[in-house]
Scaffold this motif. Structure first.
Motif, mmCIF file in Angstrom:
data_model
loop_
_atom_site.group_PDB
_atom_site.id
_atom_site.type_symbol
_atom_site.label_atom_id
_atom_site.label_comp_id
_atom_site.label_asym_id
_atom_site.label_seq_id
_atom_site.Cartn_x
_atom_site.Cartn_y
_atom_site.Cartn_z
ATOM 1 N N ALA A 13 121.753 -41.891 -101.209
ATOM 2 C CA ALA A 13 120.434 -41.295 -100.969
ATOM 3 C C ALA A 13 120.566 -39.991 -100.187
ATOM 4 O O ALA A 13 119.929 -38.979 -100.531
ATOM 5 C CB ALA A 13 119.541 -42.280 -100.218
ATOM 6 N N PHE A 14 121.372 -39.997 -99.132
ATOM 7 C CA PHE A 14 121.572 -38.765 -98.369
ATOM 8 C C PHE A 14 122.276 -37.712 -99.230
ATOM 9 O O PHE A 14 121.893 -36.547 -99.230
ATOM 10 C CB PHE A 14 122.389 -39.017 -97.105
ATOM 11 N N LYS A 34 116.206 -23.728 -91.842
ATOM 12 C CA LYS A 34 117.471 -24.473 -91.846
ATOM 13 C C LYS A 34 117.949 -24.658 -90.411
ATOM 14 O O LYS A 34 117.763 -23.786 -89.570
ATOM 15 C CB LYS A 34 118.549 -23.722 -92.629
ATOM 16 N N SER A 35 118.591 -25.772 -90.157
ATOM 17 C CA SER A 35 119.126 -26.035 -88.829
ATOM 18 C C SER A 35 120.631 -26.291 -88.925
ATOM 19 O O SER A 35 121.050 -27.368 -89.365
ATOM 20 C CB SER A 35 118.437 -27.255 -88.207
ATOM 21 N N PRO A 36 121.430 -25.305 -88.515
ATOM 22 C CA PRO A 36 122.873 -25.533 -88.575
ATOM 23 C C PRO A 36 123.311 -26.665 -87.641
ATOM 24 O O PRO A 36 124.239 -27.402 -87.947
ATOM 25 C CB PRO A 36 123.474 -24.195 -88.175
ATOM 26 N N ILE A 41 125.695 -32.019 -86.876
ATOM 27 C CA ILE A 41 125.573 -33.405 -86.403
ATOM 28 C C ILE A 41 125.760 -34.387 -87.560
ATOM 29 O O ILE A 41 126.417 -35.425 -87.405
ATOM 30 C CB ILE A 41 124.224 -33.610 -85.684
ATOM 31 N N VAL A 42 125.210 -34.063 -88.728
ATOM 32 C CA VAL A 42 125.400 -34.921 -89.907
ATOM 33 C C VAL A 42 126.889 -35.000 -90.253
ATOM 34 O O VAL A 42 127.412 -36.083 -90.546
ATOM 35 C CB VAL A 42 124.570 -34.407 -91.102
ATOM 36 N N LEU A 43 127.584 -33.862 -90.211
ATOM 37 C CA LEU A 43 129.031 -33.859 -90.493
ATOM 38 C C LEU A 43 129.792 -34.724 -89.487
ATOM 39 O O LEU A 43 130.722 -35.449 -89.873
ATOM 40 C CB LEU A 43 129.573 -32.427 -90.478
ATOM 41 N N LEU A 71 131.298 -32.650 -98.261
ATOM 42 C CA LEU A 71 131.465 -31.407 -99.021
ATOM 43 C C LEU A 71 130.113 -30.754 -99.304
ATOM 44 O O LEU A 71 129.974 -29.528 -99.217
ATOM 45 C CB LEU A 71 132.200 -31.680 -100.335
ATOM 46 N N LEU A 72 129.124 -31.578 -99.632
ATOM 47 C CA LEU A 72 127.791 -31.044 -99.905
ATOM 48 C C LEU A 72 127.173 -30.415 -98.659
ATOM 49 O O LEU A 72 126.644 -29.294 -98.709
ATOM 50 C CB LEU A 72 126.886 -32.148 -100.456
ATOM 51 N N VAL A 73 127.250 -31.108 -97.537
ATOM 52 C CA VAL A 73 126.700 -30.581 -96.289
ATOM 53 C C VAL A 73 127.451 -29.311 -95.883
ATOM 54 O O VAL A 73 126.848 -28.322 -95.454
ATOM 55 C CB VAL A 73 126.746 -31.633 -95.156
ATOM 56 N N SER A 74 128.767 -29.320 -96.041
ATOM 57 C CA SER A 74 129.574 -28.144 -95.705
ATOM 58 C C SER A 74 129.211 -26.948 -96.578
ATOM 59 O O SER A 74 129.199 -25.806 -96.102
ATOM 60 C CB SER A 74 131.062 -28.462 -95.852
#
Length: 101
Positions: A13-14, A34-36, A41-43, A71-74
């Protein structure tokens, strides 16, 4: 087995939402809203999830799903900094042009 499926569903889902965020950033070429820090934090959370599975030595196949999500978040984070720098360069060039007039 049920906990593995539920964890996979959560990761799916994420992970499913990130391509839409990436596409939005790519198309708009802007990073408003956007919030880097959130992405970092997600990473960190995904890294902890991988570490937990490696320490336990169980559910190692889920590490691959965590990695794909990372990889997607990055990718989104990379686009954030790319477009942020691009916007700042453009604003700097505009300000310098105004000073020259």
């Amino acid at each position: 087995m049920l906990s593995e499926l539920l964890e996979f569903a959560m990761l799916f889902a994420f992970g499913f939402s990130w391509p839409f965020a990436i596409l939005r950033t790519y198309r708009a070429k802007r990073v408003d809203g956007k919030s880097p820090m959130f992405m970092i934090i997600v990473l960190i959370g995904y890294t902890c999830g991988i570490a937990a599975h490696l320490v336990e030595g169980t559910k190692l196949w889920l590490c691959a799903v965590y990695f794909i999500d990372m990889l997607l978040v990055s990718t989104d984070l990379t686009l954030y900094y790319y477009y942020l720098n691009r916007i700042r360069r453009r604003e700097r060039a505009h300000a310098e042009a105004l000073l020259r007039k």
